[in-house]
Design a protein around this motif. Sequence first.
Motif, PDB file in Angstrom:
ATOM      1  N   ASP A 195       0.812  -1.221   0.000  1.00 61.25           N
ATOM      2  CA  ASP A 195       0.000   0.000   0.000  1.00 61.25           C
ATOM      3  C   ASP A 195       0.844   1.268   0.000  1.00 61.25           C
ATOM      4  N   HIS A 196       2.170   1.113  -0.005  1.00 62.58           N
ATOM      5  CA  HIS A 196       3.066   2.263   0.034  1.00 62.58           C
ATOM      6  C   HIS A 196       4.227   2.002  -0.932  1.00 62.58           C
ATOM      7  N   PRO A 197       4.935   3.058  -1.346  1.00 62.47           N
ATOM      8  CA  PRO A 197       6.010   2.872  -2.323  1.00 62.47           C
ATOM      9  C   PRO A 197       7.194   2.110  -1.753  1.00 62.47           C
ATOM     10  N   VAL A 198       7.937   1.482  -2.668  1.00 58.85           N
ATOM     11  CA  VAL A 198       9.185   0.811  -2.300  1.00 58.85           C
ATOM     12  C   VAL A 198      10.252   1.231  -3.311  1.00 58.85           C
ATOM     13  N   GLN A 199      11.521   1.060  -2.911  1.00 60.44           N
ATOM     14  CA  GLN A 199      12.625   1.349  -3.814  1.00 60.44           C
ATOM     15  C   GLN A 199      13.541   0.135  -3.895  1.00 60.44           C
ATOM     16  N   VAL A 200      13.861  -0.257  -5.119  1.00 61.20           N
ATOM     17  CA  VAL A 200      14.783  -1.374  -5.355  1.00 61.20           C
ATOM     18  C   VAL A 200      16.199  -0.811  -5.408  1.00 61.20           C
ATOM     19  N   LEU A 201      17.089  -1.331  -4.548  1.00 59.59           N
ATOM     20  CA  LEU A 201      18.449  -0.800  -4.463  1.00 59.59           C
ATOM     21  C   LEU A 201      19.490  -1.703  -5.125  1.00 59.59           C
ATOM     22  N   ILE A 231      11.916   3.509  -8.038  1.00 56.39           N
ATOM     23  CA  ILE A 231      10.865   3.632  -7.019  1.00 56.39           C
ATOM     24  C   ILE A 231       9.573   3.105  -7.628  1.00 56.39           C
ATOM     25  N   LEU A 232       8.982   2.107  -6.979  1.00 56.07           N
ATOM     26  CA  LEU A 232       7.770   1.484  -7.501  1.00 56.07           C
ATOM     27  C   LEU A 232       6.545   2.013  -6.772  1.00 56.07           C
ATOM     28  N   PRO A 233       5.557   2.503  -7.516  1.00 54.99           N
ATOM     29  CA  PRO A 233       4.333   2.995  -6.877  1.00 54.99           C
ATOM     30  C   PRO A 233       3.555   1.841  -6.243  1.00 54.99           C
ATOM     31  N   PRO A 234       2.674   2.159  -5.298  1.00 57.53           N
ATOM     32  CA  PRO A 234       1.947   1.090  -4.585  1.00 57.53           C
ATOM     33  C   PRO A 234       0.820   0.491  -5.394  1.00 57.53           C
ATOM     34  N   ARG A 235       0.279  -0.621  -4.849  1.00 58.11           N
ATOM     35  CA  ARG A 235      -0.931  -1.291  -5.333  1.00 58.11           C
ATOM     36  C   ARG A 235      -0.840  -1.717  -6.804  1.00 58.11           C
ATOM     37  N   ALA A 236       0.339  -2.169  -7.191  1.00 56.63           N
ATOM     38  CA  ALA A 236       0.556  -2.782  -8.516  1.00 56.63           C
ATOM     39  C   ALA A 236       0.107  -1.891  -9.658  1.00 56.63           C
ATOM     40  N   SER A 237       0.217  -0.574  -9.478  1.00 56.16           N
ATOM     41  CA  SER A 237      -0.241   0.329 -10.528  1.00 56.16           C
ATOM     42  C   SER A 237       0.709   0.346 -11.723  1.00 56.16           C
ATOM     43  N   VAL A 261      15.307  -4.391  -1.208  1.00 54.46           N
ATOM     44  CA  VAL A 261      14.219  -3.427  -1.372  1.00 54.46           C
ATOM     45  C   VAL A 261      14.008  -2.669  -0.065  1.00 54.46           C
ATOM     46  N   HIS A 262      13.880  -1.351  -0.158  1.00 59.32           N
ATOM     47  CA  HIS A 262      13.517  -0.524   0.991  1.00 59.32           C
ATOM     48  C   HIS A 262      12.038  -0.157   0.902  1.00 59.32           C
ATOM     49  N   ALA A 263      11.312  -0.434   1.984  1.00 59.29           N
ATOM     50  CA  ALA A 263       9.892  -0.065   2.065  1.00 59.29           C
ATOM     51  C   ALA A 263       9.775   1.315   2.709  1.00 59.29           C
ATOM     52  N   HIS A 264       8.952   2.166   2.130  1.00 57.45           N
ATOM     53  CA  HIS A 264       8.762   3.529   2.635  1.00 57.45           C
ATOM     54  C   HIS A 264       7.282   3.718   2.991  1.00 57.45           C
ATOM     55  N   ASP A 265       6.896   3.125   4.114  1.00 56.24           N
ATOM     56  CA  ASP A 265       5.489   3.195   4.520  1.00 56.24           C
ATOM     57  C   ASP A 265       5.078   4.600   4.949  1.00 56.24           C
ATOM     58  N   ASP A 266       6.040   5.467   5.272  1.00 56.64           N
ATOM     59  CA  ASP A 266       5.743   6.844   5.670  1.00 56.64           C
ATOM     60  C   ASP A 266       5.990   7.835   4.533  1.00 56.64           C
ATOM     61  N   GLY A 267       6.190   7.300   3.298  1.00 51.44           N
ATOM     62  CA  GLY A 267       6.435   8.172   2.155  1.00 51.44           C
ATOM     63  C   GLY A 267       7.905   8.219   1.791  1.00 51.44           C
ATOM     64  N   MET A 268       8.184   8.568   0.539  1.00 44.93           N
ATOM     65  CA  MET A 268       9.558   8.565   0.038  1.00 44.93           C
ATOM     66  C   MET A 268      10.400   9.692   0.645  1.00 44.93           C
ATOM     67  N   GLU A 269       9.746  10.726   1.181  1.00 41.36           N
ATOM     68  CA  GLU A 269      10.525  11.830   1.754  1.00 41.36           C
ATOM     69  C   GLU A 269      11.097  11.477   3.124  1.00 41.36           C
ATOM     70  N   ARG A 270      10.679  10.361   3.700  1.00 39.68           N
ATOM     71  CA  ARG A 270      11.168   9.921   5.010  1.00 39.68           C
ATOM     72  C   ARG A 270      12.040   8.674   4.841  1.00 39.68           C
ATOM     73  N   PRO A 271      12.869   8.356   5.861  1.00 45.83           N
ATOM     74  CA  PRO A 271      13.719   7.158   5.774  1.00 45.83           C
ATOM     75  C   PRO A 271      12.884   5.889   5.623  1.00 45.83           C
ATOM     76  N   ALA A 272      13.531   4.860   5.122  1.00 41.40           N
ATOM     77  CA  ALA A 272      12.856   3.570   4.937  1.00 41.40           C
ATOM     78  C   ALA A 272      12.371   3.031   6.270  1.00 41.40           C
ATOM     79  N   THR A 273      11.174   2.449   6.242  1.00 45.04           N
ATOM     80  CA  THR A 273      10.604   1.872   7.464  1.00 45.04           C
ATOM     81  C   THR A 273      11.014   0.422   7.658  1.00 45.04           C
ATOM     82  N   SER A 274      11.409  -0.256   6.577  1.00 41.23           N
ATOM     83  CA  SER A 274      11.859  -1.647   6.694  1.00 41.23           C
ATOM     84  C   SER A 274      12.673  -2.022   5.459  1.00 41.23           C
TER      85      SER A 274
END
Length: 300
Positions: A195-201, A231-237, A261-274
């Motif tokens: 439900d939130h963006p992720v980034q492949v590193l 950076i991959l948008p959420p929900r398989a868009s 992969v870094h998950a950014h559940d708080d948005g890309m402007e904040r550090p990765a959440t997991s």
Amino acid sequence: RISKLKCNSLLSKLCLPHGFFCQGSRRREKDAVMASPSPASSRAVARLYRALLNYGKKMGPNFAVKANPAGRPWGTHVFSETGPAYQGMLLGRLVPSLQPPNEMINADNFKRIVRDRFREPLEGKPGGLPASLDEGFHALRVLGEQMYLNQCSSSQTTEGVQVDVTSSFDRAGMLGAGQPRYLFSYLVRIINNRDHPVQVLGRSWTMTNEYNARLGHIPLGTNSVVGQQPILPPRASKCFEYTSGTDCNTATGMQVGALLVHAHDDGMERPATSVIQASIAPFPLMVPYSKLKRQQEDPE
């Protein structure tokens, strides 16, 4: 006039395990069917129809229409569609005469597509037989290739990050001392179902040949994928896909890997959440039997 035996012989030759046409005599036999009188053409259309439906029966629950990466430049990348839109786009390109449904291709709706396309020729309505034959032969070739590509594919989802890979034999060559070298291209598709963006590193790979001897290993790290950290948008868009390749010293092999992969559940402007280590399931590297046989008969 084309006999029933000749039509069956032609279809049996076309329905190779991996569905690759041999040119020459099979093309001449196809031309003979195309030029035959209407009753024989009608019977040929009926046999093509049954052959296409038989391919539909072979579609397993995980069957999907695949893009063939062979011949694509390694390192190319793009954001593309997902789901039924992607499947319909591919099928429309491969077999324009088959109207794709607005749903994922499976055995049931494939049969429905084939029945809809061949209904009029099978009902004996005048006209369209040569076109139906031509489309049918083309569809057989495409479906044979699709069966091969599905055999050379894998799909795995880790914490909502889906990684689909399809490999395909590209070409053969020789190393020193007459050792064979087989080049394979592969297409990697990365889909974010979260439900939130992720980034492949970065990614890792391990390649082995048919004797399970390791041919190469790339450790997991922030080494990017084809020079990108998408950076991959959420929900398989949208899906990020890229083409790359490898070589193998045997006609079959295996490749397996992972993505960092870094998950950014708080948005890309904040550090990765997991941090997610998304598995790339093993996928075969395999030379189709028909191409391997021709290469052995004519190494040049």
